[in-house]
Design a protein around this motif. Sequence first.
Motif, PDB file in Angstrom:
ATOM      1  N   GLY A  22       0.690  -1.086   0.052  1.00 58.91           N
ATOM      2  CA  GLY A  22       0.018  -0.084   0.113  1.00 58.91           C
ATOM      3  C   GLY A  22       0.815   1.178   0.026  1.00 58.91           C
ATOM      4  N   GLY A  23       0.296   2.501  -0.208  1.00 58.58           N
ATOM      5  CA  GLY A  23       1.013   3.566  -0.341  1.00 58.58           C
ATOM      6  C   GLY A  23       1.454   4.243   0.989  1.00 58.58           C
ATOM      7  N   HIS A  24       2.685   4.901   0.644  1.00 66.93           N
ATOM      8  CA  HIS A  24       3.209   5.614   1.794  1.00 66.93           C
ATOM      9  C   HIS A  24       2.331   7.016   2.038  1.00 66.93           C
TER      10      HIS A  24
ATOM     11  N   GLU B 105      -8.010   6.039   5.387  1.00 68.94           N
ATOM     12  CA  GLU B 105      -7.388   4.841   4.602  1.00 68.94           C
ATOM     13  C   GLU B 105      -6.323   4.353   5.659  1.00 68.94           C
ATOM     14  N   TYR B 106      -5.457   5.231   6.487  1.00 66.50           N
ATOM     15  CA  TYR B 106      -4.417   4.933   7.292  1.00 66.50           C
ATOM     16  C   TYR B 106      -5.305   3.979   8.536  1.00 66.50           C
ATOM     17  N   LYS B 107      -6.281   4.588   9.143  1.00 67.74           N
ATOM     18  CA  LYS B 107      -7.058   3.747  10.191  1.00 67.74           C
ATOM     19  C   LYS B 107      -7.374   2.475   9.673  1.00 67.74           C
ATOM     20  N   TYR B 108      -7.848   2.400   8.455  1.00 66.89           N
ATOM     21  CA  TYR B 108      -8.502   1.182   8.071  1.00 66.89           C
ATOM     22  C   TYR B 108      -7.216  -0.143   7.842  1.00 66.89           C
ATOM     23  N   THR B 109      -6.116   0.389   7.603  1.00 64.45           N
ATOM     24  CA  THR B 109      -5.017  -0.392   7.446  1.00 64.45           C
ATOM     25  C   THR B 109      -4.761  -1.023   8.888  1.00 64.45           C
TER      26      THR B 109
ATOM     27  N   ALA C 177       0.515   2.707   4.553  1.00 61.62           N
ATOM     28  CA  ALA C 177      -0.282   1.578   4.674  1.00 61.62           C
ATOM     29  C   ALA C 177       1.024   0.327   4.867  1.00 61.62           C
ATOM     30  N   MET C 178       2.052   1.056   5.014  1.00 57.79           N
ATOM     31  CA  MET C 178       3.135  -0.189   5.439  1.00 57.79           C
ATOM     32  C   MET C 178       3.470  -0.199   7.113  1.00 57.79           C
TER      33      MET C 178
END
Length: 459
Positions: free
Chosen positions: A159-161, A167-171, A193-194
């Motif tokens: 996933g993207g930096h 989106e970050y919370k979802y990861t 996402a990493m």
Amino acid sequence: MTARCQTVNALVNPTGSMNVLSSREVSQLHDTSQTGLYTLFRQCALAVLSCDTELDDARELMALYSNFDIRIIQEHRGLQLELVNAPSCAFVNGELIRGVRQNLFSVVRDILHLHSELEAHGLSNLDDPHDITNLVFEILRHANAFRPGHPPNLVVCWGGHSIGREEYKYTKDVGYQLGLRGMDICTGCGPGAMKGPMKGAYIGHAKQRIHKGRFVGLTEPGIIAAESPNPIVNELIIMPDIEKRLEAFVRMGHGIIAFAGGPGTCEEILYLIGILLHPDNECQNYPFILTGPESSRAYFEQIDAFIGDTLGEEAQKLYTIIIDDPEEVANQMQKGLKEVTRYRREHNDAFYYNWKLNIDRSFQHPFEPTHENMAQLNLHSHLPAAELAANLRRAMSGIVAGNIKEDGLANIQKHGKFKLHGEPKLMKRVDALLQAFVEQQRMKLPGSHYEPCYEIITE
């Protein structure tokens, strides 16, 4: 301009087995010539020490700490690292944070080993796919990355930096559900996402009283300075180039989850799809899930449509898209890992390294993203799907280099934008996808201005 930490000087003792070096190895790490290792050693070490810095530009990081230096002190009792003008954010009350120290000596281990291995084998002569696969295995084994006897449970998260807060919370939510089910995490080791899946899985492990959870970060020299290891990484491994990094992901990982991202994530998705399209891999059990929150639905619809339009329906069958359901993602991955276990046992393949996965040379040979090579990419829909996937993967890899890698940034500054040519209809699809990445701020960290490093030629 990103805020600069204060700097400190320190002597650091090693961790693990990396406590003695030969005089030749010390000389190699101190060698400032064009063929020496000092520049690479210094850049990777600074990236590790700057793990809390939100940057995605290697040149900006090096400029921020232009006075940073690292030297090796070799004594009869072992070695020490002398840090000069190191970022103070890597220290607590004068002591280097343990995780940072561990990663710092992983840099020493991998840079020396990569140099000796590549020098011994002759990287330019590694044309045989089996030789390349064996080299990837040797690098991972040297880093103690294998756990023989452990059932498959290492989930690779791509996933993207550059992603937003939702989106970050979802990861993190997905990582939490994976952690509750005892799964370990492997990512590209950077932010966004990493980092999120590792952070969530760490909490899940804590609730399940899992004390030896693995959070593997796989990187390579051109990326590490732009995507410094996040603080959760407890196994940092530096591969020699992007292709061997990608092969390490798919050989060592047991299932893959792709979150939203930009050209780097698209490169990873195309890489795995291209491999799985090979007839020899038709029976491989490889759980592959694309997922994100409801706000990312349009993104995954774009990716899915692009894959269908360029690589066909067979490619679309290789993954599952799950929107806004972290528990379902974890349950599907857990189910997939059981199938992986069954398949590996039936085919007498190792749990810790997927030897039977056939990776064509077109996905293994390092692609140098020069202006000439980018312009000469064969991007036409009449190509076999796997070959087109390989070339599209190279195009995305070149854009990543032009966006964040030091050499790529320098080439763009010197020669101008990369020019991508190909079949007009296909190139319009590529252009539309990349433009969507730009509009969604997936090319740079949020708030940063993005200047495209490429130009799509559609006629």
